[in-house]
Design a protein around this motif. Structure first.
Motif: not given
Length: 540
Positions: A61-62, A64-66, A115, A118-120, A281, A384
């Motif tokens: 997840s980290h 993908d966000d980056t 949070r 850009g972070h999910s 967002r 990010m």
């Protein structure tokens, strides 16, 4: 005057000190700091450090966000390398005694996570709103305890020592042998000989008129590496932090993105929100999106700022989570528990830099670059939030480990020529330096800022060329000073930024040009190669 070490590190922030501590049990290290130990950007970092720490979060997840934030230009290998080492880096800081905020709830991770854009997930570990200060303080204290580390404050690096300073011709075996350094207190230039040299000197955001960075962020390591023959990449991607305090008496002060992560919203002068008009967002969109939205609103309305509003949150919550911002704003008559905060974008982070590999190796043998002065591939076209301190910690350790693994193959310290001042005199026109400094930062802000055009960039290029000529002539005739050295580096970095921006015929991430508003089909890094580069390609 000559000093001899196994490793010399230029920079005393998170990257440089992490490397120094990793090296200290095995080799002798010199740390060169332009000012006091805490003069760099690490000490100013507010929000925190991103890492996968909660069971509900994941490494993928980290990653993908980056990758999403990086707008197609991240190196997936570099992103994975950094993210996978995130928890290890945080636990190392905790073991050293960094006082991250604890979680007040019994369930979940033992530390409070917030949070940011850009972070999910909530994955930002922090020490209130002064995380950088807590990290810098702890690392500095640990470094001071190490017998194998000598600290040289108020020393400004001038140039990397290469084969040409030994009187030998540069060729495929060109390498770094240390650095020339100005002692600003005595005015003497010292020679630091070393088997390995690490550039950890931070970014170049002071090339712009308005910046959230300390005065030391003048691109020294990038310029030094370029002059030594190293490639640089993606210098067009300059991150403008969306929310810096706007007040006539306030020197640029960052309002952390974590405040938006905890519910703060952006408003026009009439009190209406505008981020929903720009991105689904909203306030948690990546920084380039938010910065351009603010820039657009200011240009549309003619207002000098927009307003960040967190007054709908409980006053105790605000003061507890953002004590530094609360106290600082109060000095200017702004009570953030009841007043909206006037904010503007400001130059904040240099996503490009010296091209390096996973170990921080540059094109020049035994020269490393880590932290903000390096281009690792982590950030791509847009950094990010809170990935930067993590990058410093991971690559600081990686470079140190590589040096120790290669130590036996490194040549012994060399004897380069001493600094030659026989043909120069003391300057009687220091006003030239201050004038050129102001002119450079002004036209970079006006022509190479948040929104660009080819016409503006070409104007900037003509001015950079003229200033470069003037500054180089001045540099060749007068004894060096700290201001002159910083100006010399800034004009070099400005040239690299403008040239890179002219090469990119699209809008991507932090580089937005009205002439090419769309994305190109085949994104690629912008790589600049110095004239007569001495070393064959090593970094992929």
């Amino acid at each position: 005057m000559r000093r001899t070490y196994d490793v010399v590190i230029v920079g005393s922030g998170a990257a440089g000190l992490t490397a120094a501590l990793r090296l200290a049990p095995h080799v002798r290290v010199a740390v060169i700091s332009k000012g006091d130990m805490d003069a760099g950007s690490t000490n100013w970092a507010q929000g925190g450090i991103a890492a996968v720490l909660e069971a509900t979060d994941s490494v993928q997840s980290h990653i993908d966000d980056t990758l999403v934030a990086g707008a197609g230009l991240c190196s997936e290998e570099a992103v994975r390398f950094v993210v996978e080492h995130g928890r290890e880096a945080i636990e190392s800081l905790i073991d050293m005694g960094v006082g991250f905020d604890r979680n007040t709830h019994e369930d979940g991770y033992g530390y409070h996570l917030t949070r940011e854009g850009g972070h999910s997930h909530r994955r930002i570990i922090h020490a209130a709103d002064a995380t950088g200060r807590a990290v810098q303080k702890t690392l500095s204290e640990r470094v001071a305890e190490e017998a194998n580390i000598d600290i040289y404050t108020h020393h400004v690096a001038i140039d990397v020592i290469t084969n040409r300073h030994l009187g030998t011709k540069s060729g495929k075996n060109d390498m770094a042998h240390g650095v020339y350094v100005l002692d600003t207190k005595t005015g003497r230039v010292m020679t630091f000989s070393a088997r390995a040299t690490i550039l950890a000197s931070g970014g170049a955001s002071r090339v712009y008129l308005y910046s959230s960075n300390p005065d030391a962020s003048t691109g020294d390591g990038i310029a030094m590496a370029w002059r030594a023959g190293c490639r640089v990449a993606n210098m067009e991607f300059n991150q403008f932090h969306p929310t810096c305090l706007y007040h006539p008496e306030a020197k640029t002060f960052l309002i952390t993105e974590a405040m938006r992560g905890e519910g703060a919203v952006l408003r026009r002068g009439d009190g209406s929100r505008f981020m929903p008009d720009y991105d689904k967002r909203e306030e948690l969109a990546p920084r380039d999106v938010v910065a351009r939205a603010i820039d657009s609103e200011m240009k549309r309305s003619g207002e000098e700022c927009v307003w960040l509003d967190i007054t709908h949150k409980d006053a105790d919550f605000i003061v507890t989570h953002f004590p530094t911002i609360y106290r600082h704003c109060l000095q200017f008559g702004i009570d953030i528990t009841s007043d909206r905060i006037p904010v503007v974008p400001a130059a904040h982070y240099t996503c490009g830099g010296v091209k390096v590999d996973e170990a921080g190796r540059t094109d020049l043998d035994f020269l490393y670059a880590i932290g903000e002065c390096a281009h690792t591939g982590l950030h791509g076209a847009n950094r990010m939030a809170s990935n930067s301190l993590l990058e410093c910690l991971v690559y600081g350790a990686s470079a140190a480990d590589d040096i120790l693994a290669r130590y036996c193959e490194m040549p012994a310290q060399s004897l380069p020529r001493n600094w030659d001042e026989s043909q120069v005199t003391d300057s009687d026109e220091e006003v030239v330096v201050s004038h050129n400094w102001k002119e450079l930062r002004r036209f970079m802000w006006d022509y190479v800022g948040i929104v660009r055009t080819d016409k503006r960039l070409e104007r900037a290029k003509r001015r950079v060329d003229l200033l470069s000529s003037e500054i180089m002539e001045y540099y060749g005739n007068f004894r060096v000073t700290a201001n002159l050295l910083e100006l010399r580096n800034l004009v070099t970095v400005a040239d690299l930024i403008v040239r890179s921006a002219l090469m990119r015929k699209e809008s991507r991430g932090l580089h937005y040009t009205s002439d090419y508003p769309d994305l190109a089909d085949d994104p690629a890094d912008t790589v600049l190669v110095p004239f007569g580069r001495a070393v064959a390609d090593r970094v992929a």
